[in-house]
Design an enzyme around this catalytic site. Sequence first.
Site, PDB file in Angstrom:
ATOM      1  N   SER A  93       6.821 -52.096   6.603  1.00 24.04           N
ATOM      2  CA  SER A  93       5.821 -51.630   5.641  1.00 24.04           C
ATOM      3  C   SER A  93       4.952 -50.530   6.234  1.00 24.04           C
ATOM      4  CB  SER A  93       4.936 -52.801   5.187  1.00 24.04           C
ATOM      5  OG  SER A  93       5.701 -53.802   4.570  1.00 24.04           O
ATOM      6  N   HIS A 154       0.252 -51.299   9.519  1.00 26.83           N
ATOM      7  CA  HIS A 154       0.067 -50.586   8.249  1.00 26.83           C
ATOM      8  C   HIS A 154      -0.890 -49.415   8.433  1.00 26.83           C
ATOM      9  CE1 HIS A 154       2.068 -53.966   6.436  1.00 26.83           C
ATOM     10  NE2 HIS A 154       1.932 -53.453   5.224  1.00 26.83           N
TER      11      HIS A 154
END
Length: 234
Positions: A93, A154
């Site tokens: 991600s 992230h």
Amino acid sequence: MIGPYPDAFSEWGGKNTYLLVEDGQYFRFITPIFLHVGFLHLLVNVFFQLQTCSYLEREWGFLPLICIYLISGFGSCLAASTIDPNEISVCSSGALMGIFGAKIAQAITWSIFTLDKDYRKQANGMFERLGGVVLSATIVFLLTLFTYIDWSGHLGGLITGFLVGMVFFSYAIASKCFRAIWLIIGIIGLAAGGSLLGVVLFNHTEADEELADACDYFRNLYSEGYACECAWDA
């Protein structure tokens, strides 16, 4: 998350700072990009890749997209390994967040500077189209509420993607002076951030020695009913 036992993440190349630093397993700067913690995580990432990244691939081309993705993934793994050294996790991600960061950088670059005439029409409505990307980034960032998905990865991917976007999309700036300044700021940001994290990681970060054997680590953490079945020699 409907996935394997967490020792599988380390066994198949996930983020494990102890093995990266102490055993020289430098492939762990890249392999966590291609791992997911379970089916739910995989489906969410694939959804946004089909919805947002496919559109950006048509706009940017395959080569710029894959370069931004891989560089952002590396930045994500570097940040996660340095900031959260005692967590085994994945960084797929984080690479996706880098794509979103690059799009935000493109929108800012093409909105605050006067562009070459060949790109002015392309830039019309850039900020209006940015809403969907920001929403996608917010939803993907919320995945950090689940275990084994690093918030630091992230954030590292988003910032890396933004800086790469500054470099990649500076070509459209009409003024050679401003183009060079924007390009240099992006390059310096990447070099300084990467160097700082690298120095901290290899000289000041002390990962838990128990992470050397992920199976034993998680057996001790979950004393009852934990089966370690994902090892290569299993």
